[in-house]
Design a protein around this motif. Structure first.
Motif, PDB file in Angstrom:
ATOM      1  N   MET A   1       0.845  -1.185   0.000  1.00 29.41           N
ATOM      2  CA  MET A   1       0.000   0.000   0.000  1.00 29.41           C
ATOM      3  C   MET A   1       0.886   1.241   0.000  1.00 29.41           C
ATOM      4  O   MET A   1       1.872   1.317   0.720  1.00 29.41           O
ATOM      5  CB  MET A   1      -0.917  -0.007   1.230  1.00 29.41           C
ATOM      6  N   THR A   2       0.532   2.220  -0.817  1.00 25.20           N
ATOM      7  CA  THR A   2       1.363   3.398  -1.003  1.00 25.20           C
ATOM      8  C   THR A   2       1.376   4.278   0.241  1.00 25.20           C
ATOM      9  O   THR A   2       0.339   4.556   0.836  1.00 25.20           O
ATOM     10  CB  THR A   2       0.834   4.223  -2.193  1.00 25.20           C
ATOM     11  N   LEU A   3       2.575   4.728   0.623  1.00 24.65           N
ATOM     12  CA  LEU A   3       2.708   5.671   1.722  1.00 24.65           C
ATOM     13  C   LEU A   3       2.686   7.090   1.166  1.00 24.65           C
ATOM     14  O   LEU A   3       3.315   7.386   0.151  1.00 24.65           O
ATOM     15  CB  LEU A   3       4.006   5.432   2.490  1.00 24.65           C
ATOM     16  N   ILE A   4       1.939   7.953   1.847  1.00 30.68           N
ATOM     17  CA  ILE A   4       1.800   9.340   1.414  1.00 30.68           C
ATOM     18  C   ILE A   4       2.371  10.245   2.496  1.00 30.68           C
ATOM     19  O   ILE A   4       1.991  10.156   3.673  1.00 30.68           O
ATOM     20  CB  ILE A   4       0.316   9.707   1.181  1.00 30.68           C
ATOM     21  N   ASN A   5       3.294  11.096   2.121  1.00 29.29           N
ATOM     22  CA  ASN A   5       3.781  12.102   3.051  1.00 29.29           C
ATOM     23  C   ASN A   5       2.814  13.281   3.075  1.00 29.29           C
ATOM     24  O   ASN A   5       2.155  13.576   2.075  1.00 29.29           O
ATOM     25  CB  ASN A   5       5.173  12.595   2.654  1.00 29.29           C
ATOM     26  N   HIS A   6       2.743  13.953   4.208  1.00 28.51           N
ATOM     27  CA  HIS A   6       1.851  15.092   4.326  1.00 28.51           C
ATOM     28  C   HIS A   6       2.408  16.283   3.555  1.00 28.51           C
ATOM     29  O   HIS A   6       3.577  16.295   3.158  1.00 28.51           O
ATOM     30  CB  HIS A   6       1.621  15.426   5.795  1.00 28.51           C
ATOM     31  N   PRO A   7       1.566  17.300   3.319  1.00 28.30           N
ATOM     32  CA  PRO A   7       2.041  18.482   2.582  1.00 28.30           C
ATOM     33  C   PRO A   7       3.283  19.078   3.233  1.00 28.30           C
ATOM     34  O   PRO A   7       3.539  18.873   4.420  1.00 28.30           O
ATOM     35  CB  PRO A   7       0.839  19.438   2.676  1.00 28.30           C
ATOM     36  N   PRO A   8       4.058  19.826   2.454  1.00 33.51           N
ATOM     37  CA  PRO A   8       5.293  20.404   3.008  1.00 33.51           C
ATOM     38  C   PRO A   8       4.998  21.343   4.170  1.00 33.51           C
ATOM     39  O   PRO A   8       3.905  21.907   4.279  1.00 33.51           O
ATOM     40  CB  PRO A   8       5.898  21.157   1.813  1.00 33.51           C
ATOM     41  N   LEU A   9       5.998  21.505   5.020  1.00 35.76           N
ATOM     42  CA  LEU A   9       5.858  22.404   6.152  1.00 35.76           C
ATOM     43  C   LEU A   9       5.581  23.826   5.674  1.00 35.76           C
ATOM     44  O   LEU A   9       5.967  24.209   4.560  1.00 35.76           O
ATOM     45  CB  LEU A   9       7.132  22.387   6.992  1.00 35.76           C
ATOM     46  N   PRO A  10       4.909  24.625   6.509  1.00 39.03           N
ATOM     47  CA  PRO A  10       4.640  26.007   6.106  1.00 39.03           C
ATOM     48  C   PRO A  10       5.916  26.788   5.833  1.00 39.03           C
ATOM     49  O   PRO A  10       6.975  26.523   6.413  1.00 39.03           O
ATOM     50  CB  PRO A  10       3.907  26.575   7.333  1.00 39.03           C
ATOM     51  N   ASP A  11       5.788  27.727   4.937  1.00 37.50           N
ATOM     52  CA  ASP A  11       6.865  28.668   4.661  1.00 37.50           C
ATOM     53  C   ASP A  11       6.925  29.649   5.830  1.00 37.50           C
ATOM     54  O   ASP A  11       6.074  30.531   5.961  1.00 37.50           O
ATOM     55  CB  ASP A  11       6.572  29.397   3.348  1.00 37.50           C
ATOM     56  N   ALA A  12       7.909  29.486   6.714  1.00 40.02           N
ATOM     57  CA  ALA A  12       7.983  30.270   7.950  1.00 40.02           C
ATOM     58  C   ALA A  12       8.871  31.486   7.763  1.00 40.02           C
ATOM     59  O   ALA A  12      10.003  31.375   7.266  1.00 40.02           O
ATOM     60  CB  ALA A  12       8.497  29.399   9.089  1.00 40.02           C
ATOM     61  N   ARG A  13       8.371  32.635   8.165  1.00 38.67           N
ATOM     62  CA  ARG A  13       9.118  33.876   8.053  1.00 38.67           C
ATOM     63  C   ARG A  13       9.072  34.604   9.396  1.00 38.67           C
ATOM     64  O   ARG A  13       8.018  34.674  10.033  1.00 38.67           O
ATOM     65  CB  ARG A  13       8.523  34.776   6.966  1.00 38.67           C
ATOM     66  N   VAL A  14      10.198  35.149   9.803  1.00 42.73           N
ATOM     67  CA  VAL A  14      10.291  35.901  11.051  1.00 42.73           C
ATOM     68  C   VAL A  14      10.292  37.383  10.728  1.00 42.73           C
ATOM     69  O   VAL A  14      11.051  37.837   9.858  1.00 42.73           O
ATOM     70  CB  VAL A  14      11.549  35.517  11.850  1.00 42.73           C
ATOM     71  N   VAL A  15       9.431  38.146  11.411  1.00 43.16           N
ATOM     72  CA  VAL A  15       9.338  39.578  11.176  1.00 43.16           C
ATOM     73  C   VAL A  15       9.400  40.309  12.513  1.00 43.16           C
ATOM     74  O   VAL A  15       9.134  39.730  13.571  1.00 43.16           O
ATOM     75  CB  VAL A  15       8.036  39.958  10.430  1.00 43.16           C
ATOM     76  N   GLU A  16       9.731  41.576  12.469  1.00 47.75           N
ATOM     77  CA  GLU A  16       9.687  42.416  13.662  1.00 47.75           C
ATOM     78  C   GLU A  16       8.233  42.799  13.956  1.00 47.75           C
ATOM     79  O   GLU A  16       7.411  42.911  13.025  1.00 47.75           O
ATOM     80  CB  GLU A  16      10.517  43.668  13.465  1.00 47.75           C
ATOM     81  N   PRO A  17       7.879  42.992  15.229  1.00 46.71           N
ATOM     82  CA  PRO A  17       6.494  43.353  15.556  1.00 46.71           C
ATOM     83  C   PRO A  17       5.969  44.547  14.765  1.00 46.71           C
ATOM     84  O   PRO A  17       4.814  44.538  14.315  1.00 46.71           O
ATOM     85  CB  PRO A  17       6.560  43.652  17.059  1.00 46.71           C
ATOM     86  N   VAL A  18       6.797  45.554  14.563  1.00 44.78           N
ATOM     87  CA  VAL A  18       6.335  46.754  13.860  1.00 44.78           C
ATOM     88  C   VAL A  18       6.146  46.514  12.371  1.00 44.78           C
ATOM     89  O   VAL A  18       5.515  47.332  11.679  1.00 44.78           O
ATOM     90  CB  VAL A  18       7.314  47.923  14.080  1.00 44.78           C
ATOM     91  N   ASP A  19       6.677  45.404  11.850  1.00 43.80           N
ATOM     92  CA  ASP A  19       6.605  45.124  10.416  1.00 43.80           C
ATOM     93  C   ASP A  19       5.512  44.123  10.049  1.00 43.80           C
ATOM     94  O   ASP A  19       5.385  43.753   8.880  1.00 43.80           O
ATOM     95  CB  ASP A  19       7.953  44.581   9.924  1.00 43.80           C
ATOM     96  N   MET A  20       4.708  43.672  11.025  1.00 49.43           N
ATOM     97  CA  MET A  20       3.727  42.637  10.742  1.00 49.43           C
ATOM     98  C   MET A  20       2.706  43.096   9.706  1.00 49.43           C
ATOM     99  O   MET A  20       2.369  42.353   8.767  1.00 49.43           O
ATOM    100  CB  MET A  20       3.009  42.221  12.028  1.00 49.43           C
ATOM    101  N   ALA A  21       2.176  44.300   9.837  1.00 55.02           N
ATOM    102  CA  ALA A  21       1.172  44.785   8.887  1.00 55.02           C
ATOM    103  C   ALA A  21       1.735  44.843   7.473  1.00 55.02           C
ATOM    104  O   ALA A  21       1.055  44.486   6.502  1.00 55.02           O
ATOM    105  CB  ALA A  21       0.660  46.158   9.314  1.00 55.02           C
ATOM    106  N   VAL A  22       2.980  45.281   7.345  1.00 57.48           N
ATOM    107  CA  VAL A  22       3.614  45.361   6.021  1.00 57.48           C
ATOM    108  C   VAL A  22       3.817  43.971   5.445  1.00 57.48           C
ATOM    109  O   VAL A  22       3.620  43.742   4.238  1.00 57.48           O
ATOM    110  CB  VAL A  22       4.957  46.110   6.127  1.00 57.48           C
TER     111      VAL A  22
END
Length: 497
Positions: A1-22
């Protein structure tokens, strides 16, 4: 039976608090939606993670850390309405102030919660609750002939608590405000410190009518975090269970909506068909609400679904819908009642049958499929956004679910004997589970360290849909509130957590 890997991990980005809206603006402009905001009490501060979903793409995460002792974090409520509600939730549970928020009052915590008590912080002690420190600040609507009708939080019937305050002139609703979170149970705190498999029984009980979807979102997140593959058979069994859950809830709602226009015999007929489905659920999994079948790395059925039975139920329900809409009094009560326009639906960010009834196409089965299951599914859409449209989305999705169950059961391996789950290849990581529950898209975000869950953030579609109810009720008459409320049928438990 075929094994299926789950979707790739999220694209994680780190931002400064003041830059979240941008940082979030181009994501929203590109068709992403803010699906989840999770708070984390870390050693160096309060970490905030935004998870964005775009159809056909991996999730994108924006993370920022606010140091302990800081004044707060700049609000992004002006960029996204859902973000503003998530900020209020984080403030109530972690004590992180959204600076510049246009509506900074409490969301989760009621007046009797102690000042300075933030239950999701690592240093939170058991609280000493006192008397309510003040009434909820409902907006007074004044004018000649205007009066208020308070409803709840204790209701006549087996319904969870919620308070609704109506400002009314004659029978017409000018404004309705809902007050929720009377049943806050600390569910997310209860996940902390558990082994991943021990979280399953908790996920099954977040919202009783959504046991499969919550469990599936949690398990998908765990499997992604620990790199646990699953088989094509597991994916098929899970998809079948998800559709069986959709079926019995939609059938129940069809009867309940018509019951609220006084056509009780239709509700009796519908509940009879739901009972057939619940007994079928018991035979398939050993539980009427389909608990106990899904675990990380495996899914076990006691028997295959009875395709003739579910098809017969769909046929019976089609007849029941015809009887209901063939009665011109019932049909007139549904048509044109409490419409939610497409623009309002998109601005608020509603999900599930509420969104689809307003012409908004959002369905995780085709937008975020696991494996190939559901990738070619077309969401059921109506356009008028009224009670009738929400009724018809349910009726049409019943047939869609039966077709999907039949397709899966006849084309995928459905071995029902117990299989040994693959061993995790890691003891730390994080994952995001996205599932189209019967009410709409549901998301769990899990973090695991040392083989134990350190954070599980849960977002039920009701969190997004509750704010749309007052919008739809504007200019509706008071006697149609129960009918409108039932057509939304949001979860108190799934929202309040």
């Amino acid at each position: 039976m075929t094994l299926i890997n789950h979707p790739p991990l999220p694209d994680a980005r780190v931002v400064e608090p003041v830059d979240m809206a941008v940082a979030m603006a181009p994501l929203l402009a590109g068709g992403a939606r803010l699906a989840l905001v999770a708070g984390h009490h870390d050693l160096d501060g309060i970490r905030i993670v935004h998870t964005y979903l775009t159809p056909g793409q991996p999730p994108v995460e924006l993370a920022t850390t606010v140091p302990h002792g800081a004044d707060g974090i700049p609000s992004v409520a002006h960029v996204s309405y859902p973000a503003g509600r998530f900020e209020r939730e984080v403030r109530d549970l972690y004590g992180l102030t959204p600076i510049g928020h246009p509506l900074p009052r409490r969301l989760v915590r009621h007046g009797h919660w102690p000042q300075g008590y933030y239950p999701m912080r690592q240093d939170a002690e058991p609280p000493q609750f006192g008397e309510d420190l003040g009434s909820f600040p409902f907006l007074d609507v004044s004018g000649q002939g205007v009066y208020e009708i308070p409803v709840g939080p204790v209701h006549a019937g087996l319904i969870e608590p919620g308070h609704f305050r109506f400002s009314v002139v004659g029978e017409t609703i000018l404004r309705m405000k809902a007050r929720l979170w009377f049943v806050h149970r600390g569910m997310e705190k209860l996940f902390e410190g558990r082994h991943p498999e021990e979280g399953v029984e908790l996920a099954e009980r977040i919202s009783g009518d959504t046991a499969v979807a919550h469990t599936l979102a949690y398990v998908h997140a765990v499997e992604q975090a620990l790199q646990i593959p699953v088989t094509t058979g597991d994916l098929a069994r899970r998809a079948i269970l998800l559709e069986l859950e959709r079926l019995h809830n939609h059938v129940a709602d069809i009867g309940a909506i018509i019951n609220d226009v006084g056509y009780g015999i239709i509700n009796t007929l519908a509940q009879t068909q739901r009972e057939r489905l619940l007994r079928h659920n018991q035979a398939v999994t050993g539980h009427r609400l389909l608990r106990g079948a899904i675990q990380p790395g495996s899914t076990t059925l006691r028997r295959a679904p009875d395709l003739d039975l579910v098809a017969d139920v769909a046929g019976q329900v089609e007849h029941i819908v015809g009887l209901a809409l063939g009665n011109h009094v019932a049909a007139d009560r549904l048509a044109g009642t409490s419409p939610l326009g497409t623009e309002d639906a998109q601005r608020i960010g509603v999900l599930g049958y509420v969104a689809k009834a307003s012409g908004v196409s959002v369905d995780a089965r085709c937008d975020h499929p696991v494996g190939s299951i559901g990738a070619d599914l077309e969401p059921v859409l109506e356009r008028d956004g009224d009670v009738l449209a929400r009724f018809m989305v349910r009726a049409r999705e019943i047939h869609q679910s039966v077709q999907l169950i039949r397709s899966l059961a006849t084309t995928q391996p459905l071995r029902t004997t117990l299989s040994v789950a693959p061993r995790p290849s890691a003891d730390a990581g994080h994952g995001v589970g996205v599932v189209e529950a019967w009410r709409g898209t549901l998301v769990h975000r899990v973090e695991i360290h040392g083989g134990r869950v350190t954070r599980c953030k849960v977002v039920d579609p009701s969190f997004f849909n509750w704010p749309a109810l007052p919008v739809a009720l504007k200019d509706t008459i008071v006697p149609d509130f129960p009918l409108t409320n039932k057509s939304f049928n949001q979860s108190y438990a799934g929202n309040d957590l």
